[in-house]
Design a protein around this motif. Structure first.
Motif, PDB file in Angstrom:
ATOM      1  N   UNK A  53     131.875  14.552 -36.232  1.00 35.01           N
ATOM      2  CA  UNK A  53     131.583  14.996 -37.144  1.00 35.01           C
ATOM      3  C   UNK A  53     130.558  15.484 -37.053  1.00 35.01           C
ATOM      4  N   UNK A  54     130.114  16.063 -35.868  1.00 32.50           N
ATOM      5  CA  UNK A  54     128.955  17.935 -35.764  1.00 32.50           C
ATOM      6  C   UNK A  54     129.956  18.586 -35.732  1.00 32.50           C
ATOM      7  N   UNK A  55     130.867  18.674 -34.743  1.00 37.10           N
ATOM      8  CA  UNK A  55     132.098  19.716 -35.181  1.00 37.10           C
ATOM      9  C   UNK A  55     132.256  20.132 -36.578  1.00 37.10           C
ATOM     10  N   UNK A  56     132.710  18.962 -36.884  1.00 40.34           N
ATOM     11  CA  UNK A  56     132.790  19.419 -38.102  1.00 40.34           C
ATOM     12  C   UNK A  56     132.040  20.007 -38.790  1.00 40.34           C
ATOM     13  N   UNK A  57     131.275  19.448 -39.268  1.00 45.02           N
ATOM     14  CA  UNK A  57     129.908  20.155 -39.974  1.00 45.02           C
ATOM     15  C   UNK A  57     129.875  22.047 -39.756  1.00 45.02           C
ATOM     16  N   UNK A  58     129.305  21.659 -38.090  1.00 47.60           N
ATOM     17  CA  UNK A  58     129.322  23.217 -37.606  1.00 47.60           C
ATOM     18  C   UNK A  58     130.461  24.119 -38.063  1.00 47.60           C
ATOM     19  N   UNK A  59     131.501  23.469 -37.958  1.00 47.11           N
ATOM     20  CA  UNK A  59     133.053  24.355 -37.878  1.00 47.11           C
ATOM     21  C   UNK A  59     133.510  24.589 -39.186  1.00 47.11           C
ATOM     22  N   UNK A  60     133.822  23.475 -39.827  1.00 45.15           N
ATOM     23  CA  UNK A  60     133.858  23.802 -41.719  1.00 45.15           C
ATOM     24  C   UNK A  60     133.049  23.814 -42.819  1.00 45.15           C
ATOM     25  N   UNK A  61     131.989  22.845 -42.587  1.00 42.69           N
ATOM     26  CA  UNK A  61     130.695  22.911 -43.035  1.00 42.69           C
ATOM     27  C   UNK A  61     130.891  21.605 -43.676  1.00 42.69           C
ATOM     28  N   UNK A  62     131.952  20.522 -43.678  1.00 40.26           N
ATOM     29  CA  UNK A  62     132.095  19.898 -44.605  1.00 40.26           C
ATOM     30  C   UNK A  62     131.539  18.615 -43.678  1.00 40.26           C
ATOM     31  N   UNK A  63     131.762  17.044 -44.724  1.00 39.02           N
ATOM     32  CA  UNK A  63     130.854  16.170 -43.836  1.00 39.02           C
ATOM     33  C   UNK A  63     132.134  14.715 -44.407  1.00 39.02           C
ATOM     34  N   UNK A  64     132.220  14.166 -42.994  1.00 37.05           N
ATOM     35  CA  UNK A  64     133.314  13.510 -43.261  1.00 37.05           C
ATOM     36  C   UNK A  64     133.054  12.120 -42.306  1.00 37.05           C
ATOM     37  N   UNK A  65     134.153  10.977 -42.407  1.00 39.67           N
ATOM     38  CA  UNK A  65     134.490  10.213 -41.400  1.00 39.67           C
ATOM     39  C   UNK A  65     135.099   9.910 -40.620  1.00 39.67           C
ATOM     40  N   UNK A  66     135.202   9.472 -39.746  1.00 42.87           N
ATOM     41  CA  UNK A  66     136.113   9.536 -38.575  1.00 42.87           C
ATOM     42  C   UNK A  66     136.519   8.483 -38.476  1.00 42.87           C
ATOM     43  N   UNK A  67     138.209   8.147 -38.459  1.00 42.29           N
ATOM     44  CA  UNK A  67     138.772   7.363 -38.348  1.00 42.29           C
ATOM     45  C   UNK A  67     139.509   6.413 -36.861  1.00 42.29           C
ATOM     46  N   UNK A  68     140.545   6.413 -36.456  1.00 42.27           N
ATOM     47  CA  UNK A  68     141.615   6.134 -35.551  1.00 42.27           C
ATOM     48  C   UNK A  68     141.779   7.082 -34.793  1.00 42.27           C
ATOM     49  N   UNK A  69     142.557   7.114 -33.815  1.00 40.87           N
ATOM     50  CA  UNK A  69     143.387   8.155 -33.148  1.00 40.87           C
ATOM     51  C   UNK A  69     144.540   8.213 -33.764  1.00 40.87           C
ATOM     52  N   UNK A  70     144.934   9.444 -32.789  1.00 47.29           N
ATOM     53  CA  UNK A  70     146.464   9.815 -33.903  1.00 47.29           C
ATOM     54  C   UNK A  70     147.389  10.339 -32.419  1.00 47.29           C
TER      55      UNK A  70
END
Ligand code: 9L3
Ligand code: MG
Length: 133
Positions: A53-70
């Motif tokens: 979640x932190x990386x996606x704020x830094x890299x993309x500027x978005x808030x996200x919910x992390x789900x299951x493995x792929x």
């Protein structure tokens, strides 16, 4: 202190409207211009979901919910392990803050994309994600 052996790199499979988000790496030179699932190193003390979640704020500027493995674990040469997670966008439009570009791809574009070598193993899993979305 956690050793590098135990550490994880998280990568986000963000799917919306039947398309997957790819991000184009700036570096290192051997990876520059290739496309990846965005993400990065989970820091000591973070859960994988928190770190991604932190990386996606830094890299993309978005808030996200992390789900299951792929897909499968990908061992990295430095002893770390790369893991992909299903991720949902909660707020914001992905922007290339640390990449040279981002783009949404459907199955055909994904199959044709020049992915970083580490992420290529996930192609069948990502195509399945797009088909069942
Ligand atoms: N890596 C590979 N595929 C990915 C990601 C997010 C990362 N989808 C590799 C590239 C680097 C290492 O993991 O060797 C750390 O990633 P970053 O911190 O450079 O994003
Ligand atoms: Mg990164």
């Amino acid at each position: 202190m956690q050793s590098d052996e135990a550490r994880e790199v998280g990568a986000a499979a963000i799917v919306a409207g039947g398309r997957l988000l790819l991000a184009q790496r700036v570096g290192p030179p051997e990876l520059a211009g290739l496309w990846e699932l965005p993400g990065g190193k989970i820091e000591p003390g973070e859960t994988p979901a928190e770190g991604l979640r932190r990386e996606l704020v830094e890299e993309l500027g978005v808030l996200t919910a992390v789900g299951g493995r792929v897909g499968a674990d990908v061992p990295l040469p430095n002893g770390m392990v790369l893991r992909a997670y299903r991720v949902t966008l909660l707020d914001g439009e992905p922007a290339a803050l640390e990449h040279s570009a981002v783009r949404w791809v459907g199955p055909a574009e994904l199959s044709a994309a020049e992915l970083v070598p580490n992420d290529r193993v996930w192609l069948p899993d990502l195509l399945t994600l797009l088909r069942v979305e």
